[in-house]
Design an enzyme around this catalytic site. Structure first.
Site, mmCIF file in Angstrom:
data_model
loop_
_atom_site.group_PDB
_atom_site.id
_atom_site.type_symbol
_atom_site.label_atom_id
_atom_site.label_comp_id
_atom_site.label_asym_id
_atom_site.label_seq_id
_atom_site.Cartn_x
_atom_site.Cartn_y
_atom_site.Cartn_z
ATOM 1 N N PHE A 126 -42.533 -1.014 73.422
ATOM 2 C CA PHE A 126 -41.876 -0.225 73.364
ATOM 3 C C PHE A 126 -42.262 0.082 71.748
ATOM 4 O O PHE A 126 -42.025 -0.848 71.021
ATOM 5 C CB PHE A 126 -40.512 -0.315 73.432
ATOM 6 C CG PHE A 126 -39.355 0.532 73.721
ATOM 7 C CD1 PHE A 126 -39.093 1.862 74.183
ATOM 8 C CD2 PHE A 126 -39.097 0.752 72.339
ATOM 9 C CE1 PHE A 126 -38.405 3.055 73.571
ATOM 10 C CE2 PHE A 126 -37.959 1.953 71.767
ATOM 11 C CZ PHE A 126 -38.087 3.065 73.351
ATOM 12 N N ASP A 198 -37.913 -9.278 75.600
ATOM 13 C CA ASP A 198 -36.747 -7.928 75.820
ATOM 14 C C ASP A 198 -36.641 -7.588 76.849
ATOM 15 O O ASP A 198 -37.564 -7.523 77.981
ATOM 16 C CB ASP A 198 -37.410 -6.908 75.167
ATOM 17 C CG ASP A 198 -36.519 -5.630 75.273
ATOM 18 O OD1 ASP A 198 -35.818 -5.404 75.503
ATOM 19 O OD2 ASP A 198 -36.565 -4.922 74.009
ATOM 20 N N TYR A 223 -27.128 0.334 77.922
ATOM 21 C CA TYR A 223 -26.960 2.321 77.958
ATOM 22 C C TYR A 223 -28.155 2.049 79.015
ATOM 23 O O TYR A 223 -27.831 3.172 79.770
ATOM 24 C CB TYR A 223 -27.440 2.818 77.131
ATOM 25 C CG TYR A 223 -28.374 2.309 76.003
ATOM 26 C CD1 TYR A 223 -29.822 3.128 76.141
ATOM 27 C CD2 TYR A 223 -28.169 1.709 75.170
ATOM 28 C CE1 TYR A 223 -30.500 2.819 75.695
ATOM 29 C CE2 TYR A 223 -29.331 1.348 73.636
ATOM 30 C CZ TYR A 223 -30.665 2.179 74.548
ATOM 31 O OH TYR A 223 -31.823 2.105 73.174
ATOM 32 N N LYS A 224 -28.950 1.290 79.649
ATOM 33 C CA LYS A 224 -30.094 1.897 80.602
ATOM 34 C C LYS A 224 -28.956 1.580 81.795
ATOM 35 O O LYS A 224 -27.877 2.293 82.191
ATOM 36 C CB LYS A 224 -31.423 1.293 80.482
ATOM 37 C CG LYS A 224 -32.109 2.126 78.643
ATOM 38 C CD LYS A 224 -33.232 0.897 78.503
ATOM 39 C CE LYS A 224 -33.803 2.004 77.839
ATOM 40 N NZ LYS A 224 -34.385 1.032 76.252
ATOM 41 N N ARG A 372 -41.795 9.752 84.460
ATOM 42 C CA ARG A 372 -41.109 8.599 84.443
ATOM 43 C C ARG A 372 -39.959 8.879 85.717
ATOM 44 O O ARG A 372 -39.427 9.318 85.441
ATOM 45 C CB ARG A 372 -40.015 7.555 83.227
ATOM 46 C CG ARG A 372 -40.167 6.573 83.787
ATOM 47 C CD ARG A 372 -40.888 5.675 82.116
ATOM 48 N NE ARG A 372 -39.357 6.588 81.381
ATOM 49 C CZ ARG A 372 -38.478 5.289 80.546
ATOM 50 N NH1 ARG A 372 -38.883 4.554 79.613
ATOM 51 N NH2 ARG A 372 -37.630 6.172 79.718
HETATM 52 C C1 LIG Z 1 -34.561 1.099 75.522
HETATM 53 C C2 LIG Z 1 -35.289 0.101 74.335
HETATM 54 C C3 LIG Z 1 -35.098 -0.113 73.083
HETATM 55 C C4 LIG Z 1 -33.986 0.489 72.579
HETATM 56 O O1 LIG Z 1 -33.568 -0.212 71.336
HETATM 57 P P1 LIG Z 1 -32.279 0.786 70.493
HETATM 58 O O2 LIG Z 1 -31.852 -0.436 69.065
HETATM 59 O O3 LIG Z 1 -30.778 0.114 71.288
HETATM 60 O O4 LIG Z 1 -32.441 2.101 70.254
HETATM 61 C C5 LIG Z 1 -35.561 -1.452 72.542
HETATM 62 N N1 LIG Z 1 -36.787 -2.098 73.695
HETATM 63 C C6 LIG Z 1 -37.319 -1.632 74.596
HETATM 64 C C7 LIG Z 1 -38.279 -2.265 74.989
HETATM 65 C C8 LIG Z 1 -36.602 -0.422 74.792
HETATM 66 O O5 LIG Z 1 -36.777 -0.284 76.420
#
Ligand SMILES: *Cc1c(COP(=O)(O)O)cnc(C)c1O
Length: 413
Positions: A126, A198, A223-224, A372
């Site tokens: 990401f 992560d 939030y996921k 997705r």
């Molecule tokens: C959703 C996600 C994030 C989100 O980071 P924020 O700081 O909350 O915007 C980070 N890393 C991964 C792998 C994600 O899927």
């Protein structure tokens, strides 16, 4: 196709998690396959938020830091997440965003491994994870560099004695591919590297065992699959053996050993609290807490079993009903290597997804060509999978996606 809907109904009939759906607010007719991006609201959140705003904030004001338990929220909520990720109750705190927490743990990790300059990750990680490494490297000014691998199988070969940190996302956000956490962590440790995991697409989707894998640090999103609400705060895990020696640079007063001593110099807490920075976002945490409470009654192993069933059913139906329309599975076919999402490539992925959303089947698009679909077992039914594929098949057959309104890109895809 309609004849076979009975099979989906039968699977729902004997689903041990079936009753949890009613605890979430989902408007009738909506098939929400985007809980891997933003989970729906738990029904008790409305009443809990009302009480927080009216009683705790408006009425009790500052007393609520003690009387309503606001002060303890980062650790209390962390303790609720801990069993989902194989962590001890005192080894996780809820705080800040995933991006900021990455900065903190990466900075702590490079300080623990001075002399080594390489941070291994995946090009397909990401982007914020990679951006945070870039920002930290420039800020630290010690010549740290990213070493990016192009396929997940190449990670272990990229780890050698020059590597300070291996930073990986356990479940890839685009393809859903899962890394072998225990194996990679072991190999990193053998080379003297630390590992940051992560867990954004893992927590609440499949069992994770950080302690069993001997992971050093982890961060993740609420939030996921944890349904904490838009912008809900993230979490940090630090292995107990590192909690008194890992130093993070955002040394705010909530990370102090005695925040209310108002000491002019910083003395880090000897606990996971040292990974806190400032005042917690109480309203966001209040919305998150009832969403986490549901996990007291849910077995994450049962979630994984249903998740695999939902994903396999979806793949089988798509390949049966949409054959010949240019869809290509972008997720691993082997469910042991796949998280709780299924991705398909398509030349017109964006327009097809917009057409699906217009018919109340909500997934998302990830550039350049991925559709997705997230399957959150707490509220997705087998009939939802069936109906989603029927809708997709209809759109591909009729070429409804060619409509002009499905070609316009929004800011958030
Ligand atoms: C959703 C996600 C994030 C989100 O980071 P924020 O700081 O909350 O915007 C980070 N890393 C991964 C792998 C994600 O899927």
């Amino acid at each position: 196709m309609q004849i076979n809907r009975g099979k989906a109904e039968e699977l729902d009939g004997r689903d041990p998690l079936g009753d949890f759906r009613d605890e979430f607010v989902l408007r009738p007719g909506l098939i929400y396959l985007d809980g891997n991006s933003l989970g729906p609201m738990h029904a008790s959140v409305r009443e809990r938020m009302r009480a927080c705003i009216e009683d705790e904030w408006a009425n009790d004001l500052i007393a609520s830091w003690n009387t309503a338990g606001w002060y303890d929220m980062p650790l209390r909520l962390g303790a609720r997440i801990a069993p989902l990720i194989g962590a001890g109750a005192n080894d996780v705190v809820v705080t800040d965003s995933t991006s900021i927490n990455l900065f903190k743990v990466l900075a702590a990790a490079i300080r623990l491994n001075p002399g080594r300059k390489i941070i291994v990750s995946e090009r397909s990680n990401f982007p914020t994870d990679l951006y945070m490494v870039e920002g930290l490297s420039a800020f630290a000014g010690q010549g740290h560099e990213l070493r990016l691998v192009d396929t997940p199988e190449d990670v272990t070969q990229a780890i050698d004695e020059s590597v300070a940190v291996v930073m990986l996302t356990h479940v890839n956000y685009r393809t859903g591919r899962v890394h072998d956490m225990a194996d990679i962590t072991k190999r990193a440790h053998q080379s003297g590297a630390l590992v940051v995991w992560d867990l954004a697409h893992s927590t609440g989707a499949l069992p994770v065992d950080l302690a069993g894998a001997d992971a050093d640090f982890a961060v993740g999103c609420t939030y996921k699959y944890l349904n904490g609400g838009p912008g809900a705060p993230a979490f940090v895990y630090v292995a107990p053996r590192l909690q008194t020696i890992a130093e993070q640079p955002l040394s705010g007063w909530f990370g102090h050993s005695q925040p209310f001593a108002f000491d002019p110099s910083f003395e880090p807490a000897e606990t996971i609290h040292r990974f806190l920075t400032g005042t917690p976002p109480v309203l966001s945490m209040t919305a998150l807490e009832p969403a986490l409470a549901i996990w007291d009654r849910v077995d994450i192993a049962a979630v994984r079993v249903k998740s695999v069933q939902l994903c396999e059913y979806f793949i089988a139906l798509v390949e049966e009903e949409c054959a010949g329309f240019g869809l290509e599975l972008a997720s691993p076919r082997d469910s042991a290597r796949r998280g709780s999402q299924v991705s398909f490539r398509h030349e017109n992925a964006y327009a097809v997804m917009q057409a699906l959303i217009s018919r109340d089947v909500v997934g998302d698009f990830r550039a350049p060509d991925i559709m997705r679909f997230g399957f959150a077992p707490l509220y997705i039914r087998f009939v939802d999978v069936f109906d989603a594929v029927a809708t997709l098949s209809g759109i591909l057959r009729s070429e409804a996606w060619r409509d002009d309104r499905f070609q316009v890109r929004s800011a958030v895809t």
